[in-house]
Design an enzyme around this catalytic site. Structure first.
Site, PDB file in Angstrom:
ATOM      1  N   GLN A 292       0.849  -1.235   0.184  1.00  0.00           N
ATOM      2  CA  GLN A 292      -0.067  -0.043  -0.053  1.00  0.00           C
ATOM      3  C   GLN A 292       0.759   1.302   0.035  1.00  0.00           C
ATOM      4  O   GLN A 292       0.591   2.392  -0.474  1.00  0.00           O
ATOM      5  CB  GLN A 292      -0.936  -0.054   1.145  1.00  0.00           C
TER       6      GLN A 292
ATOM      7  N   GLY B 124       1.615   3.612  -3.172  1.00  0.00           N
ATOM      8  CA  GLY B 124       0.798   4.599  -3.932  1.00  0.00           C
ATOM      9  C   GLY B 124       0.170   5.490  -2.652  1.00  0.00           C
ATOM     10  O   GLY B 124      -0.741   6.425  -3.000  1.00  0.00           O
ATOM     11  N   HIS B 125       0.212   5.274  -1.416  1.00  0.00           N
ATOM     12  CA  HIS B 125      -0.354   5.950  -0.224  1.00  0.00           C
ATOM     13  C   HIS B 125       0.606   6.124   0.857  1.00  0.00           C
ATOM     14  O   HIS B 125       0.528   5.684   1.826  1.00  0.00           O
ATOM     15  CB  HIS B 125      -1.524   4.990   0.431  1.00  0.00           C
ATOM     16  N   PHE B 126       1.326   7.144   0.722  1.00  0.00           N
ATOM     17  CA  PHE B 126       1.625   8.229  -0.537  1.00  0.00           C
ATOM     18  C   PHE B 126       3.066   7.945  -0.587  1.00  0.00           C
ATOM     19  O   PHE B 126       3.791   7.889   0.301  1.00  0.00           O
ATOM     20  CB  PHE B 126       1.299   9.639  -0.157  1.00  0.00           C
TER      21      PHE B 126
ATOM     22  N   VAL C  65       1.803   6.813   4.707  1.00  0.00           N
ATOM     23  CA  VAL C  65       0.768   6.730   5.784  1.00  0.00           C
ATOM     24  C   VAL C  65      -0.048   5.504   5.648  1.00  0.00           C
ATOM     25  O   VAL C  65      -0.535   5.037   4.523  1.00  0.00           O
ATOM     26  CB  VAL C  65      -0.147   8.012   5.705  1.00  0.00           C
TER      27      VAL C  65
END
EC number: 4.2.1.59
Length: 149
Positions: A49, A52-54, A59
């Site tokens: 994750q 892309g986050h972020f 986070v």
């Protein structure tokens, strides 16, 4: 079922059906049947994750923290019933009063404390808290429903 603590990830996989990359629990550290369970998750930058986050400010997505809390609730229910039975699953059935109090970032260790509030006709209602360094990161009331498939 005799529960030996801690319960490591390989044995958690015998209790709940989740697997990489969706298994969110690394260890069960405490358990009291039909009452409470404590679990941990070590958050690492290697988790998918964070691509892309972020990318510039990783986070942990709040929905994944909620999912981890639901996995802990389901594990409490399964252990309280003596272990997982074939074709029996506990599904995430609802959430109330969710509050996000602090960000969770790679390097943090999440400690999940879940408490069974009520259990009726295969539906459990739980108070769930996720903490980092003793501070509440997320809290919610979670419902799980047992279903044979």
């Amino acid at each position: 079922m005799d529960v030996q603590l801690p319960i490591e990830a390989k044995d958690i996989q015998k209790l709940i059906p989740h697997r990489y990359p969706f298994l969110q629990l690394d260890r069960i550290t405490a358990f009291e049947p039909m009452k409470t369970l404590t679990a941990i998750k070590n958050v690492t930058i290697n988790e998918p994750q964070f691509q892309g986050h972020f990318p510039d400010l990783p986070v942990m997505p709040g929905v994944l923290i909620i999912e981890a809390m639901a996995q802990a609730c389901g594990t409490l229910a399964i252990l309280s019933e003596g272990g997982r039975k074939e074709n029996e699953f506990f599904f995430f059935a609802g959430i109330d009063e969710a509050r996000f109090k602090r960000q969770v970032i790679p390097g943090d260790q999440l400690v999940f404390e879940v408490e069974l509030l009520t259990s009726r006709r295969g539906i459990g209602k739980f108070n769930a808290v996720a903490k980092v360094d003793g501070q509440v990161a997320v809290e919610a009331v979670i419902m799980c429903a047992k279903r044979v498939v």
